[in-house]
Design a protein around this motif. Structure first.
Motif, PDB file in Angstrom:
ATOM      1  N   VAL A  95       0.852  -1.190   0.000  1.00  0.00           N
ATOM      2  CA  VAL A  95       0.000   0.000   0.000  1.00  0.00           C
ATOM      3  C   VAL A  95       0.889   1.241   0.000  1.00  0.00           C
ATOM      4  N   GLU A  96       0.677   2.115  -0.974  1.00  0.00           N
ATOM      5  CA  GLU A  96       1.444   3.355  -1.070  1.00  0.00           C
ATOM      6  C   GLU A  96       0.487   4.531  -1.227  1.00  0.00           C
ATOM      7  N   ARG A  97       0.719   5.554  -0.458  1.00  0.00           N
ATOM      8  CA  ARG A  97      -0.014   6.798  -0.645  1.00  0.00           C
ATOM      9  C   ARG A  97       0.748   7.643  -1.634  1.00  0.00           C
ATOM     10  N   VAL A  98       0.152   7.868  -2.796  1.00  0.00           N
ATOM     11  CA  VAL A  98       0.795   8.633  -3.861  1.00  0.00           C
ATOM     12  C   VAL A  98      -0.068   9.837  -4.178  1.00  0.00           C
ATOM     13  N   GLY A  99       0.461  11.034  -3.997  1.00  0.00           N
ATOM     14  CA  GLY A  99      -0.319  12.236  -4.249  1.00  0.00           C
ATOM     15  C   GLY A  99      -1.550  12.255  -3.368  1.00  0.00           C
ATOM     16  N   GLU A 100      -2.711  12.274  -3.987  1.00  0.00           N
ATOM     17  CA  GLU A 100      -3.974  12.301  -3.247  1.00  0.00           C
ATOM     18  C   GLU A 100      -4.721  10.969  -3.361  1.00  0.00           C
ATOM     19  N   GLY A 101      -4.013   9.936  -3.761  1.00  0.00           N
ATOM     20  CA  GLY A 101      -4.653   8.640  -3.932  1.00  0.00           C
ATOM     21  C   GLY A 101      -3.865   7.518  -3.295  1.00  0.00           C
ATOM     22  N   ILE A 102      -4.265   6.304  -3.616  1.00  0.00           N
ATOM     23  CA  ILE A 102      -3.642   5.108  -3.044  1.00  0.00           C
ATOM     24  C   ILE A 102      -3.271   4.153  -4.173  1.00  0.00           C
ATOM     25  N   ARG A 103      -2.026   3.713  -4.155  1.00  0.00           N
ATOM     26  CA  ARG A 103      -1.596   2.642  -5.048  1.00  0.00           C
ATOM     27  C   ARG A 103      -1.583   1.349  -4.238  1.00  0.00           C
ATOM     28  N   LEU A 104      -2.325   0.363  -4.718  1.00  0.00           N
ATOM     29  CA  LEU A 104      -2.435  -0.914  -4.034  1.00  0.00           C
ATOM     30  C   LEU A 104      -1.963  -2.008  -4.985  1.00  0.00           C
ATOM     31  N   VAL A 105      -0.890  -2.698  -4.599  1.00  0.00           N
ATOM     32  CA  VAL A 105      -0.328  -3.765  -5.423  1.00  0.00           C
ATOM     33  C   VAL A 105      -0.714  -5.109  -4.819  1.00  0.00           C
ATOM     34  N   LEU A 106      -1.442  -5.904  -5.587  1.00  0.00           N
ATOM     35  CA  LEU A 106      -1.847  -7.232  -5.143  1.00  0.00           C
ATOM     36  C   LEU A 106      -1.027  -8.255  -5.911  1.00  0.00           C
ATOM     37  N   GLY A 107       0.084  -8.649  -5.305  1.00  0.00           N
ATOM     38  CA  GLY A 107       0.984  -9.608  -5.936  1.00  0.00           C
ATOM     39  C   GLY A 107       0.635 -11.026  -5.577  1.00  0.00           C
ATOM     40  N   GLU A 108       1.601 -11.922  -5.747  1.00  0.00           N
ATOM     41  CA  GLU A 108       1.344 -13.355  -5.577  1.00  0.00           C
ATOM     42  C   GLU A 108       0.931 -13.723  -4.157  1.00  0.00           C
ATOM     43  N   ASN A 109       1.311 -12.904  -3.178  1.00  0.00           N
ATOM     44  CA  ASN A 109       0.917 -13.200  -1.801  1.00  0.00           C
ATOM     45  C   ASN A 109      -0.517 -12.775  -1.498  1.00  0.00           C
ATOM     46  N   ALA A 110      -1.155 -12.069  -2.430  1.00  0.00           N
ATOM     47  CA  ALA A 110      -2.538 -11.614  -2.216  1.00  0.00           C
ATOM     48  C   ALA A 110      -3.475 -12.131  -3.305  1.00  0.00           C
ATOM     49  N   VAL A 111      -3.160 -11.822  -4.554  1.00  0.00           N
ATOM     50  CA  VAL A 111      -3.977 -12.300  -5.684  1.00  0.00           C
ATOM     51  C   VAL A 111      -3.032 -12.952  -6.688  1.00  0.00           C
ATOM     52  N   ARG A 112      -2.988 -14.254  -6.660  1.00  0.00           N
ATOM     53  CA  ARG A 112      -2.039 -15.000  -7.486  1.00  0.00           C
ATOM     54  C   ARG A 112      -2.729 -15.535  -8.737  1.00  0.00           C
TER      55      ARG A 112
END
Length: 229
Positions: A95-112
């Motif tokens: 989870v990254e807060r970028v500017g005024e939004g959120i970047r959410l990366v769902l990799g192999e440990n979350a959505v494989r």
């Protein structure tokens, strides 16, 4: 949760040769050219910004959507809270807060995803279930879903596959009661790899989805009222 300053990112972009030179374009191989086909909306610009800042296309899209000023600050506070709740709900996600939004990366440990497949596994569905209450709690956000693949197969096949992966995630979330109008799906193919495609482990990491979560029109209008605009 990592925070990224819009100002710092914009300065970094300016000094990192955002404009692709004619020579670089001429030397791009067919795989690289094919990877960008089909990106919609601001994905192309987001990819340019993201690649120059290490934030990927989703992060670049968030920077491009920034509003700034008092309105942006109020939206940012709302996103801070949502980002913390996402981290709590799904500790394995990036989870990254970028500017005024959120970047959410769902990799192999979350959505494989298995190679050449867009079907959600039981584990992937269980992890997406954990995000549903958070998304329901913050209905005034739009969610752009970026699908990705590894480098196995042709660029054209991977582009279609990445779109199918993004759609699979959206359809599942919709089946859990989320409004489909909040979503936009983008297939990125083999673009923006987060690991080497030379190893099975790296390819597994690249088969992923990313979310760019931004304020919708209502949240922006509410923030404008609060800030006196």
């Amino acid at each position: 949760m990592k925070k990224v300053s819009v100002f710092i990112v914009i300065v970094a972009v300016i000094f990192s040769n955002v404009l692709v030179s004619c020579e670089a374009t001429k030397n791009a191989n067919n795989t690289q050219k094919g990877a960008g086909i089909g990106a919609i909306g601001g994905a192309l610009i987001g990819g340019i910004i993201g690649n120059n800042t290490g934030l990927g296309t989703a992060g670049g899209a968030l920077i491009g959507a920034a509003i700034g000023g008092g309105t942006g600050a109020l939206i940012g506070k709302n996103m801070d809270k949502q980002a913390r709740e996402i981290e709590t709900a799904l500790p394995g996600a990036q989870v990254e807060r970028v500017g005024e939004g959120i970047r959410l990366v769902l990799g192999e440990n979350a959505v494989r995803f298995d190679t050449s497949k867009s079907t959600l596994t039981a584990a992937a569905k269980a992890n997406l279930d954990k995000l549903v209450p958070v998304f329901n709690q913050y209905p005034d956000t739009n969610i752009q879903i970026f699908g990705y693949t590894d480098s196995t197969g042709s660029p054209e096949f991977n582009l279609r596959l990445s779109e199918q992966r993004a759609i699979s995630v959206e359809k599942y979330l919709e089946s859990k009661g989320l409004n489909m109008s909040r979503f936009k799906m983008v297939g990125m193919g083999i673009a923006d790899p987060i690991a080497s495609n030379d190893t099975p482990e790296g390819r597994s990491q690249n088969r992923r989805v990313e979310f760019a979560i931004t304020a919708n029109e209502k949240m922006v209008q509410d923030a404008q009222k609060q800030s006196g605009k």
